[in-house]
Enzyme design. Sequence first.
Site, PDB file in Angstrom:
ATOM      1  N   LYS A 135       8.786  -1.600  61.219  1.00  0.00           N
ATOM      2  CA  LYS A 135      10.094  -0.932  61.262  1.00  0.00           C
ATOM      3  C   LYS A 135       9.913   0.569  61.487  1.00  0.00           C
ATOM      4  CE  LYS A 135      12.588  -4.613  60.515  1.00  0.00           C
ATOM      5  NZ  LYS A 135      13.311  -5.208  61.666  1.00  0.00           N
TER       6      LYS A 135
ATOM      7  N   SER B 168      14.987  -0.856  58.091  1.00  0.00           N
ATOM      8  CA  SER B 168      14.963  -1.249  56.676  1.00  0.00           C
ATOM      9  C   SER B 168      14.728  -0.043  55.786  1.00  0.00           C
ATOM     10  CB  SER B 168      13.832  -2.250  56.470  1.00  0.00           C
ATOM     11  OG  SER B 168      13.571  -2.431  55.094  1.00  0.00           O
TER      12      SER B 168
ATOM     13  N   TYR C   8       5.012  -5.419  57.679  1.00  0.00           N
ATOM     14  CA  TYR C   8       6.419  -5.552  58.063  1.00  0.00           C
ATOM     15  C   TYR C   8       7.105  -4.183  58.053  1.00  0.00           C
ATOM     16  CZ  TYR C   8      11.389  -5.989  57.054  1.00  0.00           C
ATOM     17  OH  TYR C   8      12.735  -5.796  57.051  1.00  0.00           O
TER      18      TYR C   8
HETATM   19  N1  UFG Z   1      13.060 -10.589  42.084  1.00  0.00           N
HETATM   20  C1  UFG Z   1      12.842 -11.338  40.941  1.00  0.00           C
HETATM   21  N2  UFG Z   1      12.578 -12.665  41.080  1.00  0.00           N
HETATM   22  C2  UFG Z   1      12.536 -13.293  42.288  1.00  0.00           C
HETATM   23  C3  UFG Z   1      12.754 -12.521  43.458  1.00  0.00           C
HETATM   24  C4  UFG Z   1      13.018 -11.164  43.315  1.00  0.00           C
HETATM   25  O1  UFG Z   1      12.876 -10.812  39.820  1.00  0.00           O
HETATM   26  O2  UFG Z   1      12.271 -14.499  42.345  1.00  0.00           O
HETATM   27  C5  UFG Z   1      13.378  -9.150  41.953  1.00  0.00           C
HETATM   28  C6  UFG Z   1      12.374  -8.232  42.615  1.00  0.00           C
HETATM   29  O3  UFG Z   1      11.308  -7.935  41.746  1.00  0.00           O
HETATM   30  C7  UFG Z   1      13.252  -7.015  42.937  1.00  0.00           C
HETATM   31  C8  UFG Z   1      14.614  -7.632  43.229  1.00  0.00           C
HETATM   32  O4  UFG Z   1      14.591  -8.915  42.615  1.00  0.00           O
HETATM   33  O5  UFG Z   1      13.383  -6.181  41.812  1.00  0.00           O
HETATM   34  C9  UFG Z   1      14.918  -7.811  44.704  1.00  0.00           C
HETATM   35  O6  UFG Z   1      13.857  -8.534  45.323  1.00  0.00           O
HETATM   36  P1  UFG Z   1      14.011  -9.140  46.792  1.00  0.00           P
HETATM   37  O7  UFG Z   1      12.742  -9.865  47.102  1.00  0.00           O
HETATM   38  O8  UFG Z   1      15.288  -9.874  46.918  1.00  0.00           O
HETATM   39  O9  UFG Z   1      14.162  -7.854  47.694  1.00  0.00           O
HETATM   40  P2  UFG Z   1      13.152  -6.623  47.885  1.00  0.00           P
HETATM   41  O10 UFG Z   1      13.906  -5.416  47.412  1.00  0.00           O
HETATM   42  O11 UFG Z   1      11.821  -6.861  47.333  1.00  0.00           O
HETATM   43  O12 UFG Z   1      12.969  -6.693  49.459  1.00  0.00           O
HETATM   44  C10 UFG Z   1      13.880  -6.079  50.287  1.00  0.00           C
HETATM   45  C11 UFG Z   1      13.983  -6.784  51.652  1.00  0.00           C
HETATM   46  C12 UFG Z   1      12.774  -6.534  52.501  1.00  0.00           C
HETATM   47  C13 UFG Z   1      12.358  -5.078  52.448  1.00  0.00           C
HETATM   48  C14 UFG Z   1      12.179  -4.654  51.028  1.00  0.00           C
HETATM   49  C15 UFG Z   1      11.712  -3.242  50.884  1.00  0.00           C
HETATM   50  O13 UFG Z   1      14.147  -8.180  51.481  1.00  0.00           O
HETATM   51  O14 UFG Z   1      13.100  -6.861  53.832  1.00  0.00           O
HETATM   52  O15 UFG Z   1      13.429  -4.793  50.398  1.00  0.00           O
HETATM   53  O16 UFG Z   1      12.706  -2.391  51.374  1.00  0.00           O
HETATM   54  F1  UFG Z   1      11.203  -4.880  53.104  1.00  0.00           F
END
Ligand code: UFG
Length: 338
Positions: free
Chosen positions: A156, A127, A152
């Site tokens: 990785k 990741s 998590y």
């Molecule tokens: N977001 C919102 N509202 C929501 C969900 C997400 O505004 O309800 C925003 C988050 O703040 C972020 C973006 O959308 O800016 C993406 O969020 P995600 O939760 O979809 O993804 P992340 O980037 O937080 O997480 C991903 C992977 C994980 C990994 C992480 C860090 O899902 O497996 O990146 O690399 F660990």
Amino acid sequence: MMKQTILLPGGAGFIGSHIAAELLTLGRDVVIADDLSNARADVIDRLERITGRRPVFYQIDVADHAALDRVFASHPVDAVIHLAGYKAVGESVLKPVAYYRNNLDSTLTLLEVMADYGVKKLVFSSSATVYGPANPIPYTEQMPTGGCTSPYGWTKHMIEQILADACVADPALSTVCLRYFNPVGAHESGLIGELPNGIPNNLMPYIAQTAAGIRSELTVFGDDYPTPDGTGVRDYIHVVDLAKGHVAAIDYAAAHTGWEAINLGTGRGTSVLELVHTFVSVNGVSVPYRIGPRRSGDLPAYYADAEKARRLLGWQAEKSAADMCRDAWRWQQNAREL
Ligand code: UFG
């Protein structure tokens, strides 16, 4: 291409099922080992409907040495794509021991059994979270890793280290750690996709469930980041492009030895609001949202430098954000019946 048997631990899940579809379509034999802790058995039937070929399926815990041994004893495994692991960032903070136990144990057992059977080719589901909060963007593979923000993420990082050490000890071994950015979308057949447990943590399934009326509104986590529209920026990659990257990595591993880490991303950043607006316009649906506070642990913006994947694997992402939104919506509409 000679006949090849690929073992997919964790292959019934979101990403694994799309990899299985690509491999089966290419005529490779696929063996899936999955405990179904976050997947459904009917994925196997759906893969057969999509590809006309049925993967072999074992419902086992990959950390169960005797059970995994029986899989290797029954099939001439040429290479392994290791996708077995818990993956919820927030849950890992609450249950760190379960995450370390599960994700590390499954990997160690897999490496032991691979060694027993002389299997030398491994692609690992890593990741972008291994880059931690300190690196400048875009992330390149030679940047230092660690400083992860969740257990998590540390699993990785630790598994990447275990694989690097294993490659030092066995010069015939080939391991490719694929650092995923944000996989989204679904197979264009509408038959396989992501099935989040309960309220989605990730953005795309939350948008899709809001469009479907399952959630009343999306909360945008912060609009005061130093980004063009103030909302968080990520590198969303279509899961079918991601799956094709794994096929390229398997072919690379077959021809090389040693350890590599390779980003799988598009190389482009998209903000939360850009993704919402794309989803609304390509699908003709409404997605009510409100701006909420930042989510703790989130980084403002990151995306991949995708050059190494292009150079080493001859692979690059081809699908657009519009494709991702269209396929995620088609899957969401079908998933209502599941
Ligand atoms: N977001 C919102 N509202 C929501 C969900 C997400 O505004 O309800 C925003 C988050 O703040 C972020 C973006 O959308 O800016 C993406 O969020 P995600 O939760 O979809 O993804 P992340 O980037 O937080 O997480 C991903 C992977 C994980 C990994 C992480 C860090 O899902 O497996 O990146 O690399 F660990």
